[in-house]
Design an enzyme around this catalytic site. Structure first.
Site, PDB file in Angstrom:
ATOM      1  N   LYS A  22      15.245   0.987 -10.907  1.00 20.59           N
ATOM      2  CA  LYS A  22      14.609   0.753 -12.345  1.00 20.59           C
ATOM      3  C   LYS A  22      15.218   2.050 -13.081  1.00 20.59           C
ATOM      4  O   LYS A  22      15.650   1.860 -14.024  1.00 20.59           O
ATOM      5  CB  LYS A  22      13.322   1.080 -12.444  1.00 20.59           C
ATOM      6  CG  LYS A  22      12.666   1.212 -13.776  1.00 20.59           C
ATOM      7  CD  LYS A  22      11.303   1.484 -13.762  1.00 20.59           C
ATOM      8  CE  LYS A  22      10.617   2.927 -13.557  1.00 20.59           C
ATOM      9  NZ  LYS A  22      10.502   3.849 -14.366  1.00 20.59           N
ATOM     10  N   ASN A  23      15.199   3.199 -12.673  1.00 21.40           N
ATOM     11  CA  ASN A  23      15.741   4.301 -13.400  1.00 21.40           C
ATOM     12  C   ASN A  23      17.229   4.662 -13.577  1.00 21.40           C
ATOM     13  O   ASN A  23      17.554   5.746 -14.493  1.00 21.40           O
ATOM     14  CB  ASN A  23      14.826   5.603 -12.851  1.00 21.40           C
ATOM     15  CG  ASN A  23      13.777   5.679 -13.237  1.00 21.40           C
ATOM     16  OD1 ASN A  23      12.962   4.929 -14.102  1.00 21.40           O
ATOM     17  ND2 ASN A  23      12.773   6.753 -12.748  1.00 21.40           N
ATOM     18  N   CYS A 117       1.820  10.496 -23.019  1.00 22.04           N
ATOM     19  CA  CYS A 117       2.231   9.927 -21.692  1.00 22.04           C
ATOM     20  C   CYS A 117       1.082  10.257 -20.784  1.00 22.04           C
ATOM     21  O   CYS A 117       0.392  11.326 -21.021  1.00 22.04           O
ATOM     22  CB  CYS A 117       3.544  10.953 -21.246  1.00 22.04           C
ATOM     23  SG  CYS A 117       3.853  10.370 -19.533  1.00 22.04           S
ATOM     24  N   ARG A 122       5.473  15.175 -22.452  1.00 22.35           N
ATOM     25  CA  ARG A 122       6.672  14.883 -22.012  1.00 22.35           C
ATOM     26  C   ARG A 122       7.633  15.030 -23.484  1.00 22.35           C
ATOM     27  O   ARG A 122       8.145  14.076 -24.005  1.00 22.35           O
ATOM     28  CB  ARG A 122       6.690  13.605 -21.536  1.00 22.35           C
ATOM     29  CG  ARG A 122       6.166  13.205 -20.216  1.00 22.35           C
ATOM     30  CD  ARG A 122       6.396  12.054 -19.408  1.00 22.35           C
ATOM     31  NE  ARG A 122       7.710  11.855 -19.248  1.00 22.35           N
ATOM     32  CZ  ARG A 122       8.044  10.313 -18.748  1.00 22.35           C
ATOM     33  NH1 ARG A 122       7.073   9.560 -18.530  1.00 22.35           N
ATOM     34  NH2 ARG A 122       9.408  10.395 -18.367  1.00 22.35           N
ATOM     35  N   ASP A 307       8.751  11.590  -8.479  1.00 23.63           N
ATOM     36  CA  ASP A 307       8.231  10.357  -8.414  1.00 23.63           C
ATOM     37  C   ASP A 307       7.837   9.922  -7.120  1.00 23.63           C
ATOM     38  O   ASP A 307       7.266   8.735  -7.117  1.00 23.63           O
ATOM     39  CB  ASP A 307       9.319   9.430  -8.869  1.00 23.63           C
ATOM     40  CG  ASP A 307       9.892   9.655 -10.425  1.00 23.63           C
ATOM     41  OD1 ASP A 307       8.893  10.289 -11.131  1.00 23.63           O
ATOM     42  OD2 ASP A 307      10.893   9.131 -10.921  1.00 23.63           O
ATOM     43  N   ARG A 399       5.481  -2.100 -13.744  1.00 27.22           N
ATOM     44  CA  ARG A 399       6.560  -1.729 -14.543  1.00 27.22           C
ATOM     45  C   ARG A 399       7.769  -1.158 -13.589  1.00 27.22           C
ATOM     46  O   ARG A 399       8.971  -0.997 -14.140  1.00 27.22           O
ATOM     47  CB  ARG A 399       6.064  -0.358 -15.415  1.00 27.22           C
ATOM     48  CG  ARG A 399       5.216  -0.826 -16.326  1.00 27.22           C
ATOM     49  CD  ARG A 399       4.858   0.646 -17.250  1.00 27.22           C
ATOM     50  NE  ARG A 399       6.046   1.250 -17.521  1.00 27.22           N
ATOM     51  CZ  ARG A 399       6.227   2.298 -18.462  1.00 27.22           C
ATOM     52  NH1 ARG A 399       4.942   2.980 -18.952  1.00 27.22           N
ATOM     53  NH2 ARG A 399       7.011   2.663 -19.003  1.00 27.22           N
TER      54      ARG A 399
END
Ligand code: EPZ
Length: 423
Positions: A22-23, A117, A122, A307, A399
């Site tokens: 995803k990132n 967030c 952030r 993460d 997500r």
């Protein structure tokens, strides 16, 4: 809304292929905005809510996009709108990634400020600082970042980041590749997501030196071209699946990965007593009889990733002793802890450190997702909890984890997705 109903106590074992990251997908999709020439074909793009949201944002700007079988095709020839609206940006902070490429290509971009967030502050100051160093004028009005260039192009410059930021490095890169002259980025993020973005931009025709290091030098190009590109594996999904096997006493092989990118995480699994075997594109984990307590500190790459912090805390609830998990990237990213404690874990928080006292038997309960990785930690806990765990607000998980319950069920879990009403 959807919830996951997890009947715990099943071992996670077997073979699985990692999804695309995803990132890395988000910045490379943003980078396509740098040219209106031709059509991009991006393969191994995960089918995730964040990709849908980002595609909606690009369509709003004028992109033509199709998505099928994990291939995203994008043509940006009709992009004319330079404004990213609040309705889309508020859903996903990574929308800020359109700032650099839009500014570089059109000389003007308006991006709504992302807002709050779930896991603490952030800021986006470093993104704005980088654009200013390249000659943009930035103003904030009516909730929008308004960035403009006075001449025709951005101008190369020196960008010194005081802290390592993946997003700001990505934005700076995407702006600098079309700037006039040379740009140096000091203290650049060296995460695999940035390495992939550099490779993508280089394939488009950008001139970048220092890929994978903390000092990047970019020689601005006159124009860039559309390309076909294979996205890389998702290192956080991979780490989460390894943790799913380890927390349930199972064995797993994850294919189509690059173990090199997982070194800091694999080292910790080994410390925790797991047997890890790697080939050039797979990782196998075998669980020990007893997990050992293992401290981790989340820091920028190549250190342990923030993460994976929440998932590691869940894993350590089953380790024999006390573990300290410190997050030096996001000091307040601990919303999962009260929920894990509701399942029976004993975890305390001191500033940016969680102290986990394991092993504690977990028992199923209703728990609430608060953000993506927090949700993943609750799913891990649910896999080992006795009885049934219901993870509410599963949209957070959707997500970032492609077909997560299908993948876990194929490895032996018993998870169903059900609808519920939240009042
Ligand atoms: C990326 O966010 C990831 N998101 C995050 O993934 C990840 O947690 C984070 O990098 C850290 O690895 C995407 O790739 C889409 P940062 P990003 O800028 O780029 C401070 C997930 O679960 N900072 O590297 O927004 C910031 O507060 C997520 O998939 C500033 O001070 O993170 C933090 O302490 C969520 N000013 C540190 O830098 C800025 O302008 C690193 O954040 C920007 C950041």
């Amino acid at each position: 809304m959807d919830k996951l109903v997890i009947r715990g106590g099943h071992r996670i074992s077997g073979n699985i292929t990692a999804s695309g990251s995803k990132n890395t997908s988000l910045p490379i999709i943003a980078a396509t905005l740098l040219t209106g020439d031709g059509t991009f074909s991006l393969h191994r793009i995960p089918d995730l809510q964040d990709i849908t949201t980002f595609s909606q944002l690009l369509r709003h700007l004028g992109s033509e996009i199709t998505f099928s079988d994990n291939t995203l095709q994008i043509s940006n020839r009709n992009v004319k709108n330079i404004q990213a609206p609040y309705e889309l940006v508020k859903k996903m902070r990574a929308s800020i990634y359109v700032l650099g490429p839009m500014l570089a290509r059109f000389g003007h971009a308006r991006v709504s400020l992302p807002g709050g967030c779930a896991f603490g502050p952030r800021p986006i100051d470093l993104h704005l600082m980088a654009m200013e160093k390249l000659g943009a004028t930035i103003s904030i009005e009516t909730g929008f970042i308004d960035a403009t260039i006075h001449g025709k192009k951005l101008q190369g410059g020196i960008i010194d980041f005081p802290v390592s930021s993946v997003g700001a490095t990505g934005n700076a890169l995407m702006a600098a590749v079309l700037a006039e002259g040379t740009t140096t980025i000091n203290n650049a993020a060296a995460e695999p997501e940035i390495v992939t973005l550099c490779k993508f931009l280089i394939k488009m025709g950008a001139k970048i030196k220092g890929t994978g290091t903390t000092e990047l030098e970019i020689e601005g190009a006159h124009s860039l071209k559309s390309i076909e590109f294979d996205n890389v594996f998702d290192r956080i999904e991979t780490g989460t699946l390894l943790a799913a096997a380890a927390i349930t006493g199972g064995s797993i092989t994850i294919n189509n990965v690059d173990p090199e990118q997982m070194k800091s995480v694999l080292k910790k699994f080994i410390h925790a007593g797991c047997i890890i075997e790697t080939s050039n594109n797979s990782i196998t984990l075998k669980s020990p009889e007893k997990l050992l307590p293992t401290d981790v500190t989340a820091k920028p790459y190549p250190a342990f990733p923030t993460d994976m912090q929440a998932q590691w805390i869940a894993l350590m609830t089953q380790a024999n002793g006390i573990s300290h998990i410190t997050d030096k990237v996001y000091h307040e990213r601990f919303n999962h802890i009260p929920e894990l404690n509701r399942l029976g874990a004993h975890i305390e928080i001191h500033k940016n450190q969680a102290i986990v006292d394991g092993p504690k038997p977990l028992s199923g309960a209703i728990v609430m997702s608060t953000d993506l990785r927090a949700s993943a930690s609750l799913v891990l806990a649910g896999l080992v909890a006795e009885g049934t765990t219901e993870v509410l607000r599963v949209y957070h998980l959707d997500r970032g984890y492609e077909k997560i319950e299908k993948k876990l069920n194929s490895l032996g879990a018993d998870i169903s997705r059900e609808k519920y009403n939240e009042f």
